[in-house]
Design a protein around this motif. Structure first.
Motif, PDB file in Angstrom:
ATOM      1  N   SER B  31       0.841  -1.289   0.094  1.00 41.67           N
ATOM      2  CA  SER B  31       0.159  -0.363  -0.163  1.00 41.67           C
ATOM      3  C   SER B  31       0.926   1.198   0.035  1.00 41.67           C
ATOM      4  CB  SER B  31      -0.898   0.119   1.041  1.00 41.67           C
ATOM      5  OG  SER B  31      -2.013  -0.801   0.897  1.00 41.67           O
ATOM      6  N   VAL B  32       0.673   2.303  -0.830  1.00 37.23           N
ATOM      7  CA  VAL B  32       1.104   3.590  -0.887  1.00 37.23           C
ATOM      8  C   VAL B  32       0.033   4.638  -0.630  1.00 37.23           C
ATOM      9  CG1 VAL B  32       2.272   5.030  -2.270  1.00 37.23           C
ATOM     10  CG2 VAL B  32       3.189   2.649  -2.167  1.00 37.23           C
ATOM     11  N   TYR B  33       0.426   5.604   0.252  1.00 32.81           N
ATOM     12  CA  TYR B  33      -0.468   6.627   0.337  1.00 32.81           C
ATOM     13  C   TYR B  33       0.342   8.048   0.048  1.00 32.81           C
ATOM     14  CZ  TYR B  33      -2.146   2.835   3.538  1.00 32.81           C
ATOM     15  OH  TYR B  33      -2.535   1.716   4.082  1.00 32.81           O
ATOM     16  N   TRP B  48      -4.946   6.813  -1.756  1.00 35.39           N
ATOM     17  CA  TRP B  48      -4.440   5.544  -1.402  1.00 35.39           C
ATOM     18  C   TRP B  48      -4.425   4.304  -2.404  1.00 35.39           C
ATOM     19  CZ3 TRP B  48      -7.920   1.727   1.788  1.00 35.39           C
ATOM     20  CH2 TRP B  48      -7.331   0.718   1.991  1.00 35.39           C
ATOM     21  N   TYR B  49      -3.277   3.815  -2.866  1.00 38.19           N
ATOM     22  CA  TYR B  49      -3.105   2.683  -3.672  1.00 38.19           C
ATOM     23  C   TYR B  49      -2.791   1.512  -3.086  1.00 38.19           C
ATOM     24  CZ  TYR B  49      -3.302   6.426  -7.229  1.00 38.19           C
ATOM     25  OH  TYR B  49      -3.898   7.356  -8.224  1.00 38.19           O
ATOM     26  N   ASP B  50      -3.604   0.478  -3.413  1.00 42.47           N
ATOM     27  CA  ASP B  50      -3.102  -1.121  -2.886  1.00 42.47           C
ATOM     28  C   ASP B  50      -3.198  -2.019  -4.134  1.00 42.47           C
ATOM     29  OD1 ASP B  50      -4.409  -3.668  -1.159  1.00 42.47           O
ATOM     30  OD2 ASP B  50      -2.348  -2.848  -1.004  1.00 42.47           O
ATOM     31  N   ARG B  67      -0.801   6.873  -9.827  1.00 38.72           N
ATOM     32  CA  ARG B  67      -0.937   5.229 -10.386  1.00 38.72           C
ATOM     33  C   ARG B  67       0.204   4.578  -9.433  1.00 38.72           C
ATOM     34  NH1 ARG B  67       1.874   4.923 -16.320  1.00 38.72           N
ATOM     35  NH2 ARG B  67       3.271   6.390 -16.013  1.00 38.72           N
ATOM     36  N   GLN B  68      -0.131   3.148  -9.374  1.00 36.06           N
ATOM     37  CA  GLN B  68       1.011   2.390  -8.593  1.00 36.06           C
ATOM     38  C   GLN B  68       1.380   1.237  -9.723  1.00 36.06           C
ATOM     39  OE1 GLN B  68      -0.680  -0.075  -5.508  1.00 36.06           O
ATOM     40  NE2 GLN B  68       1.459   0.240  -4.374  1.00 36.06           N
ATOM     41  N   SER B  73       5.758   0.622  -6.541  1.00 41.80           N
ATOM     42  CA  SER B  73       6.179   2.104  -6.602  1.00 41.80           C
ATOM     43  C   SER B  73       4.928   2.869  -7.141  1.00 41.80           C
ATOM     44  CB  SER B  73       7.401   2.267  -7.384  1.00 41.80           C
ATOM     45  OG  SER B  73       7.140   2.014  -8.632  1.00 41.80           O
ATOM     46  N   SER B  74       5.158   4.217  -6.722  1.00 40.53           N
ATOM     47  CA  SER B  74       3.984   4.958  -7.102  1.00 40.53           C
ATOM     48  C   SER B  74       4.229   6.391  -7.751  1.00 40.53           C
ATOM     49  CB  SER B  74       3.066   5.150  -5.965  1.00 40.53           C
ATOM     50  OG  SER B  74       1.837   5.934  -6.325  1.00 40.53           O
ATOM     51  N   GLU B  75       3.410   6.893  -8.544  1.00 39.27           N
ATOM     52  CA  GLU B  75       3.647   8.193  -9.038  1.00 39.27           C
ATOM     53  C   GLU B  75       2.601   9.174  -8.642  1.00 39.27           C
ATOM     54  OE1 GLU B  75       5.683   8.125 -13.208  1.00 39.27           O
ATOM     55  OE2 GLU B  75       3.652   8.740 -13.651  1.00 39.27           O
TER      56      GLU B  75
END
Lengths: 113, 114
Positions: B31-33, B48-50, B67-68, B73-75
């Motif tokens: 998960s990335v926030y 929040w991406y998961d 996006r993830q 990793s995320s942008e």
């Protein structure tokens, strides 16, 4: 509406002078309450998670406690290196609010030698 | 264990341009926030991406998007930059496979819009 209120906004202590920071919260189902420390210009550093009323966590000079309406961060015999902004956040269990942390405005602590 | 990393450290853009911010989570975190910390406003939840999917979104306009990637990793993209977008943008990660829910933050990207 879910919200977090921290007090005081700023606190000045002499080295060795113990005190407490308060975090009052209203949330529609508490998943967890989190304490972070943030130094100027840096990302928050995780300190504690509390999940249910009556729970306590300790780390060095810090102790966090939780009731159904508030949390306290007790600082015992603080040192100048404890100077930072302390952030409290909650995460709710209600669908639509999951994942996100709701933060208070923080308490800026200054410890003088 | 390496922490959350973000790039760039600082980013200066002019009004109307687009900004792209990047985040690599702690190894094993899915998960990335994203949060925005503007002066005097505290930390505000953005996204929040998961597992590659957007799970929740804060009260921000659609020009904030992200996006993830398959490696987690995320942008974060901010289009049509406005002066009030100037802030510290923080990325956090957590292990959604546990029930502990702690989020660990990176050092942030300071975005300045002139």
């Amino acid at each position: 509406e879910d919200q977090v209120t921290q007090s005081p906004e700023a606190l000045r202590l002499q080295e060795g002078e113990s005190s407490s920071l308060n975090c009052s919260y209203t949330v529609s189902g508490l998943r967890g309450l989190f304490w972070y420390r943030q130094d100027p210009g840096k990302g928050p550093e995780f300190l504690f998670t509390l999940y249910s009323a009556g729970e306590e966590k300790e780390k060095e000079r810090l102790k966090a406690t939780l009731t159904k309406k508030e949390s306290f961060l007790h600082i015992t015999a603080p040192k100048p290196e404890d100077s930072a902004t302390y952030l409290c956040a909650v995460q709710a269990t209600v669908s639509g609010n999951t994942g996100k942390l709701i933060f208070g405005q923080g308490t800026t602590l200054q410890v003088k030698p | 264990e390496a922490g959350v990393t973000q790039s760039p450290t600082h980013l200066i853009k002019t009004r109307g341009q687009q900004a792209t911010l990047r985040c690599s989570p702690i190894s094993g975190h899915t998960s990335v926030y994203w949060y925005q910390q503007a002066l005097g406003l505290g930390l505000q939840f953005l996204l929040w991406y998961d597992e590659g999917e957007e799970r929740n979104r804060g009260n921000f306009p659609p020009r904030f998007s992200g996006r993830q990637f398959p490696n987690y990793s995320s942008e974060l993209n901010v289009n049509a930059l406005e002066l009030e977008d100037s802030a510290l943008y923080l990325c956090a990660s957590s292990n959604s496979l546990t029930s502990r829910w702690e989020q660990y933050f990176g050092p942030g990207t300071r975005l300045t819009v002139t």
